[in-house]
Design a protein around this motif. Sequence first.
Motif, mmCIF file in Angstrom:
data_model
loop_
_atom_site.group_PDB
_atom_site.id
_atom_site.type_symbol
_atom_site.label_atom_id
_atom_site.label_comp_id
_atom_site.label_asym_id
_atom_site.label_seq_id
_atom_site.Cartn_x
_atom_site.Cartn_y
_atom_site.Cartn_z
ATOM 1 N N ASN A 32 21.305 36.730 29.364
ATOM 2 C CA ASN A 32 21.692 36.418 30.843
ATOM 3 C C ASN A 32 23.406 36.436 31.145
ATOM 4 O O ASN A 32 23.410 35.247 31.201
ATOM 5 C CB ASN A 32 21.011 34.860 31.079
ATOM 6 C CG ASN A 32 21.414 33.981 32.491
ATOM 7 O OD1 ASN A 32 21.548 34.967 33.807
ATOM 8 N ND2 ASN A 32 21.450 32.885 32.600
ATOM 9 N N LEU A 33 23.853 37.575 31.918
ATOM 10 C CA LEU A 33 25.215 38.115 32.226
ATOM 11 C C LEU A 33 25.013 38.253 33.591
ATOM 12 O O LEU A 33 24.250 39.056 34.241
ATOM 13 C CB LEU A 33 25.320 39.608 30.861
ATOM 14 C CG LEU A 33 25.231 38.995 29.500
ATOM 15 C CD1 LEU A 33 25.646 40.913 28.845
ATOM 16 C CD2 LEU A 33 26.171 37.693 29.584
ATOM 17 N N GLY A 34 26.552 38.086 34.072
ATOM 18 C CA GLY A 34 27.362 38.877 34.502
ATOM 19 C C GLY A 34 28.898 38.879 34.757
ATOM 20 O O GLY A 34 29.682 39.404 33.860
ATOM 21 N N VAL A 35 29.362 39.863 35.885
ATOM 22 C CA VAL A 35 30.437 40.435 36.023
ATOM 23 C C VAL A 35 31.073 39.953 37.422
ATOM 24 O O VAL A 35 30.562 40.603 38.003
ATOM 25 C CB VAL A 35 30.205 42.204 36.446
ATOM 26 C CG1 VAL A 35 31.719 43.059 36.661
ATOM 27 C CG2 VAL A 35 29.343 42.884 34.909
ATOM 28 N N ILE A 36 32.610 39.867 36.844
ATOM 29 C CA ILE A 36 32.873 39.446 37.704
ATOM 30 C C ILE A 36 34.487 40.080 38.303
ATOM 31 O O ILE A 36 34.752 40.687 36.840
ATOM 32 C CB ILE A 36 33.777 37.999 37.596
ATOM 33 C CG1 ILE A 36 33.296 36.804 37.978
ATOM 34 C CG2 ILE A 36 35.157 37.546 38.426
ATOM 35 C CD1 ILE A 36 33.806 35.000 37.060
ATOM 36 N N PHE A 37 34.013 40.965 39.054
ATOM 37 C CA PHE A 37 35.197 42.194 39.342
ATOM 38 C C PHE A 37 36.322 41.954 40.094
ATOM 39 O O PHE A 37 36.438 40.661 41.204
ATOM 40 C CB PHE A 37 33.972 42.783 40.520
ATOM 41 C CG PHE A 37 34.849 43.965 40.538
ATOM 42 C CD1 PHE A 37 35.970 44.919 40.197
ATOM 43 C CD2 PHE A 37 35.552 44.135 42.027
ATOM 44 C CE1 PHE A 37 37.055 45.536 40.525
ATOM 45 C CE2 PHE A 37 36.071 45.247 42.758
ATOM 46 C CZ PHE A 37 37.084 46.253 41.666
ATOM 47 N N ARG A 38 37.502 41.491 39.805
ATOM 48 C CA ARG A 38 38.748 41.381 40.280
ATOM 49 C C ARG A 38 39.263 42.793 40.118
ATOM 50 O O ARG A 38 39.815 43.451 39.016
ATOM 51 C CB ARG A 38 39.846 40.294 39.359
ATOM 52 C CG ARG A 38 41.062 40.344 39.885
ATOM 53 C CD ARG A 38 42.145 38.761 38.908
ATOM 54 N NE ARG A 38 43.267 39.145 39.213
ATOM 55 C CZ ARG A 38 44.181 38.077 39.998
ATOM 56 N NH1 ARG A 38 43.121 37.842 41.048
ATOM 57 N NH2 ARG A 38 45.549 38.428 40.384
ATOM 58 N N ARG A 39 39.725 42.972 41.924
ATOM 59 C CA ARG A 39 40.608 44.228 42.310
ATOM 60 C C ARG A 39 41.774 44.450 41.554
ATOM 61 O O ARG A 39 42.584 43.013 41.739
ATOM 62 C CB ARG A 39 39.993 45.382 42.819
ATOM 63 C CG ARG A 39 40.900 44.524 44.537
ATOM 64 C CD ARG A 39 40.726 44.561 45.518
ATOM 65 N NE ARG A 39 38.916 45.065 46.223
ATOM 66 C CZ ARG A 39 38.697 46.360 46.130
ATOM 67 N NH1 ARG A 39 39.362 47.587 46.413
ATOM 68 N NH2 ARG A 39 37.526 46.094 47.046
ATOM 69 N N CYS A 40 42.321 45.347 41.475
ATOM 70 C CA CYS A 40 43.842 45.640 41.254
ATOM 71 C C CYS A 40 44.804 45.290 43.160
ATOM 72 O O CYS A 40 44.104 45.552 43.503
ATOM 73 C CB CYS A 40 44.338 47.003 41.233
ATOM 74 S SG CYS A 40 46.161 46.614 41.461
ATOM 75 N N PRO A 41 45.279 43.942 42.554
ATOM 76 C CA PRO A 41 45.661 43.249 43.999
ATOM 77 C C PRO A 41 46.188 44.164 45.348
ATOM 78 O O PRO A 41 46.058 44.170 46.412
ATOM 79 C CB PRO A 41 46.988 42.127 43.320
ATOM 80 C CG PRO A 41 46.357 42.005 42.086
ATOM 81 C CD PRO A 41 46.059 43.891 41.375
ATOM 82 N N VAL A 42 46.795 45.283 44.904
ATOM 83 C CA VAL A 42 47.440 46.233 45.620
ATOM 84 C C VAL A 42 46.619 47.538 45.956
ATOM 85 O O VAL A 42 46.854 48.093 46.073
ATOM 86 C CB VAL A 42 49.176 46.961 45.638
ATOM 87 C CG1 VAL A 42 49.781 45.705 45.292
ATOM 88 C CG2 VAL A 42 49.337 47.650 43.741
#
Length: 467
Positions: free
Chosen positions: A292-302
């Motif tokens: 029961n997993l998920g992925v938080i996607f944090r993109r490169c800020p620029v």
Amino acid sequence: MAKKKILVVLPDGVSLRNFAYTSFYSLGIEKDFEVIFWNATPFNLESLGFKSIPFKNPRPHWLTDLQKAAVKKIELHLYSKRNNDSIYYKYAFPLPYTSLKASIKSFLIEFYTKWFSSEKGMLRLREKMMQREQKTDYFQDCLAVLKREKPDFIFCASQRSVVAIAPLKAAQDLGIPTASFIFSWDNVPKATTVVTTDYYFVWSEHMKRELLQYQQYITPEQIQVTGTPQFENHFTSELLETKEAFYTTYGLDPTKEYICFSGDDVTTSPTDELYLRDVAKAVRQLNEKGANLGVIFRRCPVDFSDRYDPFLEAYRDVIVPIVPAWEKIGEQWNTILPTKADLKLQTNIIAHTAAVVNLGSSMVFDYVAYNKPCAFINYNYLNPSRKAEEGVYVYDYVHFRSMPSKEAVVWFSNPESIAEDLMQMLKTPNETIVAAKKWFEKINLHPPQDASKRIWNTIEHLIMKSK
């Protein structure tokens, strides 16, 4: 007795995170310094309650940027020659010839590179950069500020900006001691030490050895080992939210355990969206087998591209994108600045995810500060067929040679085995955490939460020494 006045030069947005959004300012005040940010960014520091002086038209001479580029090319050539290692050439970007203006600039850079291509020549070119800056109106403005403010010490928050050359040279001409901070773990072998100061503040003994190896005009007495404030936020509770509050704010499933996919910029990782797809696909496979997993996607800020969009849509059941809290304050690319809110956001993403996956960033150190593992992607899609091939050239870079053991991270070397590797990492994280901690201790002086205190203690010592 009058307070000692410290001017902290913030030449660019990357400096804000380390010195405006941490305890650095308040600790300086506690030590009874008068601390003033000399601010070249468009961010209004007074809105945070800081004393600041904005730079008046911080415009270096137009040739300075070109000479900086030439110095970098020369230094990288010298590093390669000294060490018999061609990897240094990969740090240099190809010169553009896409327009007449770009072609003229590239021609001048090539001219300087050829004309000053020796150890002595490189030093002469660095000196010419400073001499040219002394002839600008910007330099005269810096002199005027320094004569009015009469600071006891100038501390520059980054070593790589041409904007910082004029104020630091003006301070030296007036006999004011100066220091610059090497702001990133990979900066020294990349030939980004642009400013010349009386002292250099570094993260670790390892970085000190690097500085002496590469910048051979610097002496051991000039280098101060302090650590970096970059990781201090991981050792304070004031930024942390509860897991429940964080999950509620970003619409996360309270029954799931999340990993973070930390995106890279287009230059470093041109097919980063395919890596996100592969990780999401692996997580979906694991969920189909009972996880029961998920992925938080944090993109490169620029990175404002739409390259991830198809996969964010296709894997909506797996991926939750959380946009970095950076702000675009001006029209130029370098006016996209981090905010204090983003420091809190990143802290909570790390605190409330089980692990991080990325292409070779310093996030490995952020996560090991929480005793959590990191996986590095180690395959590429650079061939025309977009077929996965093992290996990524960035791991050839010099700063990865500081890794005491390859076990400091989990290596995702094939998209087909990510599901297995990821599950193994989550089940037995200590296998990588122990080695990652040794790497962190090598890269950054410990305890990491005391870096700002050490910086102020060092500044205090250097002021007394200069009297």
